[in-house]
Design a protein around this motif. Structure first.
Motif: not given
Ligand SMILES: C[S@@+](CC[C@H](N)C(=O)[O-])C[C@H]1O[C@@H](n2cnc3c(N)ncnc32)[C@H](O)[C@@H]1O
Length: 286
Positions: A174-188, A224-233
């Motif tokens: 588990r983590f306190h902070i999760i950050v991600s810049n994932p792929p987000y353009i539609a195929n095609g 499922n991978y964040l501590h209570s009150n953890g941050v996802l950005a």
């Protein structure tokens, strides 16, 4: 044999002057000041050919960052190759969020996870900016991880790199902070056939018919991978703010906040995780 002034003059017919200077500086491994003060210096054959090749490639649309082999991010130079996305200025907002969250945390050392690290620019910046953070970074691309590991070594950053399909290799951590810049353009999407995107790795750019497949997976699984009150950005596309806010709401996040980039586009969504419910081994769940 041609002088610096002559090759720069000739390159101007194909590419902007500032780009020609950058490419020549890289070929000669020199500085702006040296170039300015030596415009009558003569290039040898190899230097001239290397410069002409790069001018041709730039003129054909190849990103200048790939030709130079590096790009600046959060005040530091990161090596890049066509195996990784070229770091973008708007992504620096994720580092700001991580820094603010580490600073606000009550634990002495915050565990930070960067999903889809690419060049490692986010993870390495967070590790260097936040001394107390323990940073883990994952990517599904082995070639990207090699670049990220090399960048961490060059910049003397302590980051744990893991080869993983999003969370799959993280077991029950588990983590306190999760950050991600994932792929987000539609195929095609037509943007994929334009500008720098034509040369960047497809798996770093596009994901699913609506571009939301990776974001759906990350936002839905993060509790499922964040501590209570953890941050996802997460960073997302210019037209995905409402859809991503809904993903956060549906996954139970609270204190959801969205941020605009310098162009005024809502680019980033973050939220706090619901409380983690731990069940005693012998308890019955009704
Ligand atoms: C948009 S790039 C971001 C790279 C870097 N974080 C940045 O901001 O410049 C998305 C990254 O996610 C990685 N990726 C794509 N699918 C993945 C998956 N299933 N699991 C882990 N990483 C993945 C890609 O290889 C790519 O490096």
């Amino acid at each position: 044999m041609m002088t610096i002034a002559a090759v720069l003059q000739s390159a101007r017919q194909q590419i902007p002057h500032n780009e020609a200077r950058m490419l020549l500086k890289a070929v000669l491994q020199t500085t702006d000041v040296w170039l300015l003060t030596h415009d009558d210096a003569v290039l040898n054959y190899e230097q001239h050919q290397a410069f002409l090749t790069n001018v041709e490639r730039r003129n054909a649309g190849e990103p200048i960052a790939y030709l130079l082999g590096h790009r600046e991010f959060y005040g530091r130079e990161f090596s890049v190759s066509p195996a990784v996305l070229i770091p973008r200025p708007e992504t620096e907002m994720l580092v700001d969020i991580a820094k603010a969250s580490v600073g606000a945390g009550r634990t002495p050392s915050s565990c930070v996870l960067d999903l889809g690290t690419g060049s490692g620019c986010i993870a390495i910046s967070v590790a260097l900016e936040c001394e107390s953070a323990r940073v883990t970074a994952v990517d599904a691309s082995v070639d990207a991880l090699k670049i990220a590991i090399n960048n961490a070594a060059q910049l003397n950053a302590d980051v744990e790199f893991i080869h993983s399909d999003w969370f799959s290799a993280l077991e029950n951590r588990r983590f306190h902070i999760i950050v991600s810049n994932p792929p987000y353009i539609a195929n095609g999407d037509s943007h994929l056939a334009q500008g720098d995107l034509r040369f960047e790795p497809p798996q770093a750019l596009s994901c699913g018919d609506d571009g939301l497949a990776a974001l759906r997976k990350i936002v839905g699984t993060a509790p499922n991978y964040l501590h209570s009150n953890g941050v996802l950005a997460v960073e997302h596309g210019y037209d995905q703010a409402d859809a991503v806010r809904k993903l956060f709401v549906d996954a139970g996040f609270h204190r959801i906040m969205q941020q605009r980039d310098l162009a005024g586009i809502v680019r980033l969504t973050c939220g706090h995780c619901p409380a983690v419910i731990t069940t005693a081994p012998n308890a019955t769940v009704k």
